[in-house]
Design a protein around this motif. Structure first.
Motif, short mmCIF file in Angstrom:
data_model
loop_
_atom_site.label_atom_id
_atom_site.label_comp_id
_atom_site.label_asym_id
_atom_site.label_seq_id
_atom_site.Cartn_x
_atom_site.Cartn_y
_atom_site.Cartn_z
N ALA A 86 0.83 -1.21 0.00
CA ALA A 86 0.00 0.00 0.00
C ALA A 86 0.86 1.26 0.00
O ALA A 86 0.51 2.26 -0.61
N ILE A 87 2.00 1.20 0.68
CA ILE A 87 2.88 2.37 0.76
C ILE A 87 3.71 2.54 -0.51
O ILE A 87 3.81 3.64 -1.04
N LEU A 88 4.26 1.44 -1.01
CA LEU A 88 5.18 1.52 -2.15
C LEU A 88 4.52 1.31 -3.50
O LEU A 88 5.01 1.80 -4.51
N GLN A 100 7.97 -5.04 -6.02
CA GLN A 100 8.61 -6.09 -6.82
C GLN A 100 10.02 -5.68 -7.22
O GLN A 100 10.94 -6.50 -7.20
N LYS A 101 10.20 -4.42 -7.55
CA LYS A 101 11.52 -3.91 -7.92
C LYS A 101 12.48 -4.01 -6.72
O LYS A 101 13.64 -4.40 -6.87
N GLY A 116 16.99 -5.99 -4.54
CA GLY A 116 17.56 -6.19 -3.21
C GLY A 116 17.72 -4.92 -2.40
O GLY A 116 18.16 -4.95 -1.26
N LYS A 117 17.36 -3.77 -2.98
CA LYS A 117 17.45 -2.49 -2.27
C LYS A 117 16.49 -1.50 -2.92
O LYS A 117 16.06 -1.67 -4.05
N ILE A 118 16.15 -0.48 -2.13
CA ILE A 118 15.27 0.58 -2.61
C ILE A 118 15.62 1.86 -1.87
O ILE A 118 16.11 1.82 -0.74
N LYS A 119 15.39 2.99 -2.51
CA LYS A 119 15.60 4.28 -1.84
C LYS A 119 14.29 4.71 -1.19
O LYS A 119 13.24 4.68 -1.82
N VAL A 120 14.41 5.10 0.07
CA VAL A 120 13.28 5.64 0.83
C VAL A 120 13.73 6.89 1.55
O VAL A 120 14.92 7.06 1.82
N SER A 144 18.03 -2.29 2.39
CA SER A 144 18.07 -3.64 1.84
C SER A 144 16.72 -4.35 2.00
O SER A 144 16.02 -4.15 3.00
N TYR A 145 16.39 -5.19 1.03
CA TYR A 145 15.16 -5.98 1.11
C TYR A 145 15.23 -7.00 2.25
O TYR A 145 14.20 -7.44 2.76
#
Length: 172
Positions: free
Chosen positions: A79-81, A87-88, A93-97, A109-110
Motif C-alpha cells: 500500500a505504501i510503495l 517487486q523492484k 535487493g534495495k530501494i531508496k526511501v 536492503s530488502y
C-alpha cells in the motif's frame, strides 16, 4: 527530574543494512549496561515493535509508551510503495526511501522486510502497562492496526488523536 534519557541510534548495523534483530539487540545491550534501572520505553513507529520485542525478554522494562506504532508494518508495504516498486525492491535487493533524520533518500536492503516478516507484534505475552497515542488521519500505519493490539492486551490504554503519523500537532 531524576530520570536518565537514552536515545539510541537504531540504524544498525546501518540504515542500508537495517536489521530488526540488531535493533532489538542494541536495546538489550543498553538495558544490560544499566541493569539496576527500571525502564519506561518511549517509542514511535517501528521503534514500538522493537520495544515490544525487547520487553518480551527484559523484566526491567516496566512500561511502554508508543506514538503511532507500526503495527501491521509488513502488511502495509504494498500500500505504501505500490506493487511495482515492491517487486523492484525484491528483485534489486534495495530501494531508496526517505530517511527523516538524514533528510534525504537512502537505500535500504530488502533483507529488512524478510526479517520483519518473521515478527508478530500481536503475540506479545507480558502483562505490563502500555499507552498508545495514534493519529486518526495516519496514512502510513492506520489506527485500526493499533486497535487490534489494544483488543488483545488488557493493560493497554489507547488514545486516538486528530493527527497524522507524525503526531506533530499533538506533542503537548
Amino acid at each position: 527530574h531524576g530520570y536518565h534519557l537514552y536515545t539510541p541510534d537504531l540504524n544498525v548495523p546501518s540504515f542500508n543494512q537495517l536489521s530488526f534483530n540488531e535493533m532489538t539487540r542494541k536495546v538489550h545491550d543498553l538495558i544490560h549496561q544499566n541493569e539496576e534501572c527500571k525502564w519506561v520505553i518511549l517509542c514511535s513507529s517501528l521503534g514500538a515493535l522493537v520495544a515490544l520485542k525487547a520487553a518480551e525478554y527484559e523484566p526491567q522494562i516496566i512500561k511502554i509508551v508508543m506514538l503511532a506504532p507500526a503495527f501491521g508494518f509488513c502488511n502495509r508495504r504494498e500500500a505504501i510503495l505500490g506493487k511495482e516498486q515492491l517487486q523492484k525492491w525484491q528483485k534489486d535487493g534495495k530501494i531508496k526511501v526517505f530517511h527523516p533524520t538524514y533528510n534525504k533518500d537512502s537505500e535500504i536492503s530488502y533483507s529488512f522486510i524478510e526479517e520483519m516478516e518473521a515478527e508478530d507484534e500481536y503475540t506479545f505475552t507480558r502483562d505490563i502497562p502500555i499507552k498508545i497515542f495514534h493519529g486518526a488521519f495516519d496514512e502510513t500505519i492506520p489506527f485500526d492496526n493499533a486497535e487490534k493490539f489494544v483488543k488483545l492486551h488488557q493493560q493497554t490504554q489507547y488514545h486516538l488523536l486528530e493527527s497524522d503519523h507524525s503526531l506533530f500537532n499533538k506533542l503537548d
